[in-house]
Design an enzyme around this catalytic site. Structure first.
Site, short mmCIF file in Angstrom:
data_model
loop_
_atom_site.label_atom_id
_atom_site.label_comp_id
_atom_site.label_asym_id
_atom_site.label_seq_id
_atom_site.Cartn_x
_atom_site.Cartn_y
_atom_site.Cartn_z
NE ARG A 1 -3.94 -2.11 0.58
CZ ARG A 1 -3.85 -3.43 0.40
NH1 ARG A 1 -2.75 -3.96 -0.08
NH2 ARG A 1 -4.86 -4.22 0.71
CB ALA B 1 5.72 9.76 25.15
CG PHE C 1 15.73 21.27 25.94
CD1 PHE C 1 15.93 21.63 24.61
CD2 PHE C 1 14.45 21.31 26.45
CE1 PHE C 1 14.88 22.03 23.81
CE2 PHE C 1 13.38 21.71 25.65
CZ PHE C 1 13.60 22.07 24.33
CB CYS D 1 20.98 23.83 14.48
SG CYS D 1 21.74 24.88 15.73
CB CYS E 1 18.78 28.65 15.18
SG CYS E 1 20.30 28.52 14.23
CB CYS F 1 5.60 14.31 30.79
SG CYS F 1 5.93 14.54 29.06
CB CYS G 1 23.45 29.70 15.91
SG CYS G 1 23.30 28.04 16.60
CB CYS H 1 24.27 25.80 12.81
SG CYS H 1 23.12 27.19 12.95
#
Ligand SMILES: [Zn+2]
Length: 336
Positions: A7, A34, A127, A165, A168, A182, A239, A242
């Site tokens: 499919r 999750a 993070f 990135c 940024c 959470c 940044c 990057c």
């Protein structure tokens, strides 16, 4: 055409050639909670041939409300998520090559664990780990997709070479406790499913070489009000990552700090040295509680708490949010 993906092969966006590309593709999924478990299921079912599943934690009862692939039996067996996800995916498609890795992704192991794949997907809940992924991917010019969900909303950012990135967008690490998690804000299972599908869709387009990849935009999805917004993100010439090529998070010491695990009444103490001989530890600890020895970890249940000793040397001490208490439990049990 293979029956399994027939499919999907019929889609002009994929086709037989695209399906072959997916089968040859290699993807690392960092974090199998999750979003990560759903990314793994979507990409595995789509026929992405190699998936490295990296996660430090075990399946918990409170995960089942929103996480794919896991079962009540995994909770009872205290299965590591990476191993449980790999087992579930190989039952779905035995032709997939799955590489479960039960560890914390860190500056020390990221270059190796992310160095031989075509694409890195964020399935984490924090993070610091995302910044390590962003640094190594920008440095090595490898695409990376940031994906985060809290409450009823989530965000996706596709980072490709030359584009903006994650730094940024989020220049510095948010202070601990500054952002909802959470744990504090809760999370809607449908938000997880929608945002993960958005990220997985961008991943498939990247692997297929499509021009339709939404790089350079933060995609914000509100699952409650059924709204999707795209916010343009310019490349920031200043940044540090990057723009200036300073990969600060790759210079950070390896997971050297104890961490409170999101959504759990537990403290993770980092590994202090070489891998642990779990069988020897089990022998030494016999009599201190109920022990269960598996290939990835030793579980110790005492009257007071559950302690998990991982093969990579990490220790998760339950029933506390106090680092000093966790350290004293480790010292009592493991003598260090
Ligand atoms: Zn940047």
């Amino acid at each position: 055409m293979s029956e399994r993906h027939i499919r999907q092969e019929r889609l002009p966006q994929v086709g037989l050639e695209g399906q072959r590309r997916l089968a040859a593709a290699r993807v690392a999924i960092v974090g199998c909670g999750a979003t990560g478990s759903r990314l793994a299921e979507l990409l595995g079912r789509a026929g992405v041939g190699f998936l490295r599943l990296i996660d430090r934690d075990v399946v918990e009862l409170s995960n089942l409300q929103r996480q794919a692939l896991y079962t009540h039996a995994d909770v009872q067996a205290v299965e590591p998520k990476a191993a449980a996800a790999a087992r579930a995916l190989s039952a779905i498609d035995p032709d997939l090559t799955l590489d479960p890795v039960v560890t914390d992704l860190s500056a020390g192991n990221a270059p190796q664990l992310l160095g031989d794949v075509d694409l890195v997907l964020d399935g984490t809940d924090n993070f610091p780990t995302r910044m390590v992924c962003n640094d190594v991917c920008v440095r090595d010019r490898r695409p990376f997709i940031y994906c985060g969900v809290v409450g009823i909303e989530g965000q996706v950012l596709v980072v490709t070479p030359g584009g903006p990135c994650l730094r940024c967008y989020v220049p510095e690490l948010p202070a601990p406790g500054a952002l909802p998690t959470c744990d504090t804000a809760g999370v809607l299972g449908t938000a997880v499913a929608l945002v993960s599908a958005l990220s997985a869709g961008e991943a498939l387009k990247l692997l297929l070489g499509s021009d339709d990849v939404r790089a350079g935009e933060v995609l914000v999805l509100d699952a409650w009000h059924a709204e999707l917004r795209a916010i343009g993100l310019p490349v920031d010439p200043a940044c540090p990552c990057c723009g200036r090529g300073e990969y600060r998070f790759l210079g950070a010491p390896d997971a050297a700090v104890p961490t409170e695990l999101c959504g759990r009444d537990a403290i993770q103490l980092p590994a202090s040295g070489a891998p642990v001989d779990l069988a020897a530890a089990a022998e030494r600890l016999a009599g201190l509680g109920t022990l269960q020895l598996g290939p990835w970890l030793l579980r110790i249940d005492t009257d007071e708490r559950r302690v998990l000793l991982f093969k990579d040397g990490r220790v998760v001490v339950g029933n506390t949010r106090d680092v000093a208490e966790a350290r004293s439990v480790r010292a009592r049990l493991l003598g260090d």
